[in-house]
Design an enzyme around this catalytic site. Structure first.
Site, PDB file in Angstrom:
ATOM      1  N   ASN A   9       0.882  -1.163   0.000  1.00 26.24           N
ATOM      2  CA  ASN A   9       0.000   0.000   0.000  1.00 26.24           C
ATOM      3  C   ASN A   9       0.922   1.215   0.000  1.00 26.24           C
ATOM      4  O   ASN A   9       1.447   1.601   1.048  1.00 26.24           O
ATOM      5  CB  ASN A   9      -0.876  -0.056   1.256  1.00 26.24           C
ATOM      6  CG  ASN A   9      -1.843   1.114   1.356  1.00 26.24           C
ATOM      7  OD1 ASN A   9      -1.833   2.015   0.508  1.00 26.24           O
ATOM      8  ND2 ASN A   9      -2.659   1.129   2.394  1.00 26.24           N
ATOM      9  N   ARG A  93      -2.761  -1.973  -3.269  1.00 25.69           N
ATOM     10  CA  ARG A  93      -3.948  -1.161  -3.044  1.00 25.69           C
ATOM     11  C   ARG A  93      -3.850   0.054  -3.965  1.00 25.69           C
ATOM     12  O   ARG A  93      -2.875   0.805  -3.912  1.00 25.69           O
ATOM     13  CB  ARG A  93      -3.985  -0.711  -1.587  1.00 25.69           C
ATOM     14  CG  ARG A  93      -5.214   0.070  -1.270  1.00 25.69           C
ATOM     15  CD  ARG A  93      -5.302   0.355   0.195  1.00 25.69           C
ATOM     16  NE  ARG A  93      -6.511   1.091   0.487  1.00 25.69           N
ATOM     17  CZ  ARG A  93      -6.822   1.526   1.683  1.00 25.69           C
ATOM     18  NH1 ARG A  93      -6.021   1.280   2.706  1.00 25.69           N
ATOM     19  NH2 ARG A  93      -7.935   2.188   1.876  1.00 25.69           N
ATOM     20  N   HIS A 181     -12.779   3.189   0.338  1.00 20.10           N
ATOM     21  CA  HIS A 181     -12.733   2.164   1.404  1.00 20.10           C
ATOM     22  C   HIS A 181     -13.391   0.859   0.955  1.00 20.10           C
ATOM     23  O   HIS A 181     -13.829   0.059   1.785  1.00 20.10           O
ATOM     24  CB  HIS A 181     -13.438   2.649   2.692  1.00 20.10           C
ATOM     25  CG  HIS A 181     -12.647   3.663   3.462  1.00 20.10           C
ATOM     26  ND1 HIS A 181     -13.238   4.731   4.115  1.00 20.10           N
ATOM     27  CD2 HIS A 181     -11.314   3.782   3.697  1.00 20.10           C
ATOM     28  CE1 HIS A 181     -12.307   5.463   4.704  1.00 20.10           C
ATOM     29  NE2 HIS A 181     -11.132   4.909   4.468  1.00 20.10           N
ATOM     30  N   HIS A 208     -16.944   2.491   8.668  1.00 16.80           N
ATOM     31  CA  HIS A 208     -15.481   2.359   8.677  1.00 16.80           C
ATOM     32  C   HIS A 208     -14.946   3.667   9.250  1.00 16.80           C
ATOM     33  O   HIS A 208     -14.840   4.679   8.556  1.00 16.80           O
ATOM     34  CB  HIS A 208     -14.961   2.126   7.249  1.00 16.80           C
ATOM     35  CG  HIS A 208     -13.463   2.090   7.162  1.00 16.80           C
ATOM     36  ND1 HIS A 208     -12.749   0.962   6.850  1.00 16.80           N
ATOM     37  CD2 HIS A 208     -12.529   3.061   7.354  1.00 16.80           C
ATOM     38  CE1 HIS A 208     -11.457   1.225   6.869  1.00 16.80           C
ATOM     39  NE2 HIS A 208     -11.301   2.515   7.159  1.00 16.80           N
ATOM     40  N   GLY A 212      -9.113   7.861   8.126  1.00 16.00           N
ATOM     41  CA  GLY A 212     -10.098   8.169   7.083  1.00 16.00           C
ATOM     42  C   GLY A 212     -11.396   7.493   7.506  1.00 16.00           C
ATOM     43  O   GLY A 212     -11.357   6.343   7.922  1.00 16.00           O
ATOM     44  N   ARG A 241      -9.320  15.434   7.365  1.00 17.67           N
ATOM     45  CA  ARG A 241     -10.137  15.856   6.218  1.00 17.67           C
ATOM     46  C   ARG A 241     -11.505  16.358   6.686  1.00 17.67           C
ATOM     47  O   ARG A 241     -12.026  15.894   7.697  1.00 17.67           O
ATOM     48  CB  ARG A 241     -10.330  14.690   5.245  1.00 17.67           C
ATOM     49  CG  ARG A 241      -9.101  14.369   4.453  1.00 17.67           C
ATOM     50  CD  ARG A 241      -9.266  13.115   3.636  1.00 17.67           C
ATOM     51  NE  ARG A 241      -8.533  11.995   4.202  1.00 17.67           N
ATOM     52  CZ  ARG A 241      -8.750  10.723   3.916  1.00 17.67           C
ATOM     53  NH1 ARG A 241      -9.684  10.393   3.046  1.00 17.67           N
ATOM     54  NH2 ARG A 241      -8.048   9.766   4.488  1.00 17.67           N
ATOM     55  N   ASP A 283      -6.048  12.400  16.489  1.00 16.90           N
ATOM     56  CA  ASP A 283      -6.226  11.092  17.108  1.00 16.90           C
ATOM     57  C   ASP A 283      -7.305  11.166  18.188  1.00 16.90           C
ATOM     58  O   ASP A 283      -7.204  11.964  19.127  1.00 16.90           O
ATOM     59  CB  ASP A 283      -4.895  10.630  17.709  1.00 16.90           C
ATOM     60  CG  ASP A 283      -4.917   9.160  18.078  1.00 16.90           C
ATOM     61  OD1 ASP A 283      -5.859   8.727  18.783  1.00 16.90           O
ATOM     62  OD2 ASP A 283      -3.997   8.446  17.666  1.00 16.90           O
ATOM     63  N   ARG A 285      -7.902   9.280  20.604  1.00 13.78           N
ATOM     64  CA  ARG A 285      -7.404   9.047  21.971  1.00 13.78           C
ATOM     65  C   ARG A 285      -6.910  10.337  22.606  1.00 13.78           C
ATOM     66  O   ARG A 285      -7.175  10.595  23.788  1.00 13.78           O
ATOM     67  CB  ARG A 285      -6.279   8.009  21.952  1.00 13.78           C
ATOM     68  CG  ARG A 285      -6.780   6.621  21.674  1.00 13.78           C
ATOM     69  CD  ARG A 285      -5.664   5.698  21.281  1.00 13.78           C
ATOM     70  NE  ARG A 285      -5.148   6.054  19.950  1.00 13.78           N
ATOM     71  CZ  ARG A 285      -4.399   5.274  19.199  1.00 13.78           C
ATOM     72  NH1 ARG A 285      -4.047   4.098  19.648  1.00 13.78           N
ATOM     73  NH2 ARG A 285      -3.992   5.637  18.005  1.00 13.78           N
ATOM     74  N   GLY A 328      -9.957   1.718  13.082  1.00 14.42           N
ATOM     75  CA  GLY A 328      -9.360   2.110  14.370  1.00 14.42           C
ATOM     76  C   GLY A 328     -10.338   2.676  15.390  1.00 14.42           C
ATOM     77  O   GLY A 328     -10.364   2.247  16.546  1.00 14.42           O
ATOM     78  N   GLY A 330     -13.832   2.726  15.057  1.00 15.30           N
ATOM     79  CA  GLY A 330     -14.983   1.821  15.182  1.00 15.30           C
ATOM     80  C   GLY A 330     -14.690   0.603  16.032  1.00 15.30           C
ATOM     81  O   GLY A 330     -15.546   0.124  16.770  1.00 15.30           O
ATOM     82  N   GLU A 379      -7.956  -4.892   5.084  1.00 16.59           N
ATOM     83  CA  GLU A 379      -7.892  -4.599   3.650  1.00 16.59           C
ATOM     84  C   GLU A 379      -6.774  -5.395   2.973  1.00 16.59           C
ATOM     85  O   GLU A 379      -6.915  -5.831   1.832  1.00 16.59           O
ATOM     86  CB  GLU A 379      -7.674  -3.091   3.447  1.00 16.59           C
ATOM     87  CG  GLU A 379      -8.930  -2.300   3.784  1.00 16.59           C
ATOM     88  CD  GLU A 379      -8.649  -0.954   4.416  1.00 16.59           C
ATOM     89  OE1 GLU A 379      -7.894  -0.899   5.417  1.00 16.59           O
ATOM     90  OE2 GLU A 379      -9.187   0.055   3.930  1.00 16.59           O
TER      91      GLU A 379
HETATM   92  P1  ADP Z   1      -6.205   4.529   8.939  1.00 15.22           P
HETATM   93  O1  ADP Z   1      -7.356   5.207   8.267  1.00 15.22           O
HETATM   94  O2  ADP Z   1      -4.947   5.332   8.925  1.00 15.22           O
HETATM   95  O3  ADP Z   1      -6.027   3.065   8.553  1.00 15.22           O
HETATM   96  P2  ADP Z   1      -7.032   3.412  11.484  1.00 15.22           P
HETATM   97  O4  ADP Z   1      -8.182   2.631  11.006  1.00 15.22           O
HETATM   98  O5  ADP Z   1      -5.814   2.672  11.945  1.00 15.22           O
HETATM   99  O6  ADP Z   1      -6.609   4.541  10.480  1.00 15.22           O
HETATM  100  O7  ADP Z   1      -7.551   4.326  12.700  1.00 15.22           O
HETATM  101  C1  ADP Z   1      -6.654   5.148  13.396  1.00 15.22           C
HETATM  102  C2  ADP Z   1      -7.436   5.958  14.406  1.00 15.22           C
HETATM  103  O8  ADP Z   1      -8.156   5.086  15.288  1.00 15.22           O
HETATM  104  C3  ADP Z   1      -6.527   6.737  15.345  1.00 15.22           C
HETATM  105  O9  ADP Z   1      -6.161   7.962  14.781  1.00 15.22           O
HETATM  106  C4  ADP Z   1      -7.417   6.931  16.547  1.00 15.22           C
HETATM  107  O10 ADP Z   1      -8.190   8.095  16.348  1.00 15.22           O
HETATM  108  C5  ADP Z   1      -8.345   5.740  16.535  1.00 15.22           C
HETATM  109  N1  ADP Z   1      -8.072   4.790  17.635  1.00 15.22           N
HETATM  110  C6  ADP Z   1      -7.195   3.757  17.623  1.00 15.22           C
HETATM  111  N2  ADP Z   1      -7.218   3.124  18.809  1.00 15.22           N
HETATM  112  C7  ADP Z   1      -8.121   3.761  19.595  1.00 15.22           C
HETATM  113  C8  ADP Z   1      -8.608   3.602  20.942  1.00 15.22           C
HETATM  114  N3  ADP Z   1      -8.174   2.615  21.712  1.00 15.22           N
HETATM  115  N4  ADP Z   1      -9.548   4.452  21.375  1.00 15.22           N
HETATM  116  C9  ADP Z   1     -10.006   5.459  20.580  1.00 15.22           C
HETATM  117  N5  ADP Z   1      -9.600   5.661  19.318  1.00 15.22           N
HETATM  118  C10 ADP Z   1      -8.663   4.836  18.828  1.00 15.22           C
END
Ligand code: ADP
Length: 397
Positions: A9, A93, A181, A208, A212, A241, A283, A285, A328, A330, A379
């Site tokens: 990717n 990808r 996605h 998702h 993103g 975004r 993020d 978190r 992440g 979800g 993915e």
């Molecule tokens: P990408 O679109 O880059 O593949 P991911 O699906 O890995 O992203 O999601 C990343 C995001 O998931 C992080 O920026 C964060 O906001 C969120 N995330 C990851 N772990 C947690 C958690 N334990 N609690 C809350 N949010 C989280």
């Protein structure tokens, strides 16, 4: 020698990779990782399936100047771990398949031209995806390169969902709501079909939610509509975004505030969404642990927009049988999941706080009219599966 599939990717300054061992007609993950900071501060990290670090290495920028050099360093870095593996295909990808490429594709010369012709539709992503294919074709001469498109799963949308309200010549010129996605949605649709065929035949909204974020309405395993449109900017707000925005805002920023295309690109892709609204972080978190009111406000807006889109996509299917959270946010952000579902009782959606807090695979109360599920997306596994299918079909023809 055992057969393996490499999945790549490639982004503007990074290559994510995953290696799968081919076992019969299945692909099993063996290791994954990424090279970040290509051309600037390259950093390779690779882990095995048990998350043990296999390689963790940095170089000066000029030593890993482009994707070709990055792939060479990746293969050196993971070399000892893949001895005895015969790479039979590289799956890529690719963000955009345009109006016509609705299935994974073996990339030969003419196919590469088709991918290049789609660069104007995704100028920020497609050139890097293509650079990844070119690098892999040089590193593994003669090995099939297989492109898997983020748009492909959505190509069967009805015209009503696929068009903008513009004169038809714009549609003919490719100005359409492609949706993205798709590899993630296809993975979840396949997973549900395996785990619960009756549910998979019904009406499912998949959220998702990651860096993103988008949502997709899937009926009987087929994408009906998605929140993303011509680009991956549309729909719900994301890490950086903006999500859906009144196009009049852009006209105003250009005409009244003198912003040009580069300014708007920077704002809408890189400095909007959770990061732009909070001024703190993209993020979830960081925002959840922040005391700043603007962090809480950014999350509230995110929750509001995701909830609204669940309602819209349920309407697109005439109802909803299941809501699936993935990616992440979800998969992990329990509090946000609960907040998103507040007020969706009119769709039969409710969350059991104990199941949700325990991050169970099903978080709706037993017997709920609409089931709420949490599933990990993958993915790369979807790409490996596609690569195997394309290889088998190529052998047959
Ligand atoms: P990408 O679109 O880059 O593949 P991911 O699906 O890995 O992203 O999601 C990343 C995001 O998931 C992080 O920026 C964060 O906001 C969120 N995330 C990851 N772990 C947690 C958690 N334990 N609690 C809350 N949010 C989280």
């Amino acid at each position: 020698m055992s057969d393996a599939i490499l999945v790549l990717n490639a982004g503007s300054s990074s290559i994510k990779f995953e290696l799968f061992k081919v076992v019969g007609d299945h692909a099993e993950t063996r290791l994954d990782g990424q090279m970040e900071g290509i051309g600037a501060s390259p950093h390779l990290i690779a882990r095995d399936a048990r998350r043990q670090v296999l390689a963790d290495k940095r170089w000066p920028g000029p030593d890993v100047a482009d994707h070709v050099a990055a792939l060479a360093r990746i293969m050196e870095g993971i070399g000892p771990s893949i001895e005895g593996r015969n790479i039979i295909a590289v799956g890529h990808r690719v963000v955009h398949g345009g109006p016509d490429l609705a299935a994974p594709m073996l990339v030969d010369g003419p196919a590469m031209e088709k991918l290049r012709a789609l660069m104007p539709l995704a100028p920020l992503h497609q050139p890097h995806n293509i650079a990844g294919i070119e690098a892999a074709a040089r590193r593994f001469p003669g090995v099939p390169q297989i492109a898997c498109f983020d748009t492909a799963f959505h190509r069967a949308h009805a015209w009503e969902a696929d068009t903008f309200a513009l004169p038809p010549e714009f549609y003919d010129r490719g100005i359409r709501r492609y949706g993205f996605h798709g590899l993630s949605y296809e993975y979840i649709a396949d997973l549900l079909a395996e785990q619960d065929p009756a549910l998979a035949a019904g009406r499912v909204v998949v959220a998702h939610l990651g860096n993103g974020s988008s949502l997709c309405a899937i009926h009987n395993g087929r994408s009906i509509d998605s929140t993303m449109g011509f680009t991956a900017l549309d729909g719900v707000p994301m890490g950086t975004r903006c999500g859906q925005i009144d196009p009049g805002v852009l006209l105003h920023l250009m005409l009244a505030e003198g912003m040009d295309a580069a300014d708007l690109t920077g704002l809408l892709y890189g400095n909007a969404g959770l990061k732009g609204m909070s001024g703190i972080s993209q993020d979830v978190r960081d925002l959840e642990s922040s005391e700043e009111p603007r962090a809480a406000r950014a999350l509230s807006h995110y929750v509001w927009r995701v909830r609204r889109e669940i309602g819209a996509l349920a309407a697109a299917m005439g109802g909803i049988d299941a809501l699936v959270f993935t990616a992440g946010i979800g998969e992990n952000a329990r509090d946000l999941r609960a907040r998103i579902c507040v007020g969706l009782g009119f769709l039969g959606i409710a969350i059991d706080p104990v199941l949700n807090a325990a991050n169970e695979a099903e978080i709706s109360p037993p017997g709920a009219a609409t089931r709420v599920l949490v599933r990990a997306t993958d993915e790369e596994a979807m790409i490996a599966r596609h690569a195997l299918t394309v290889l088998h079909c190529t052998k047959l023809t």
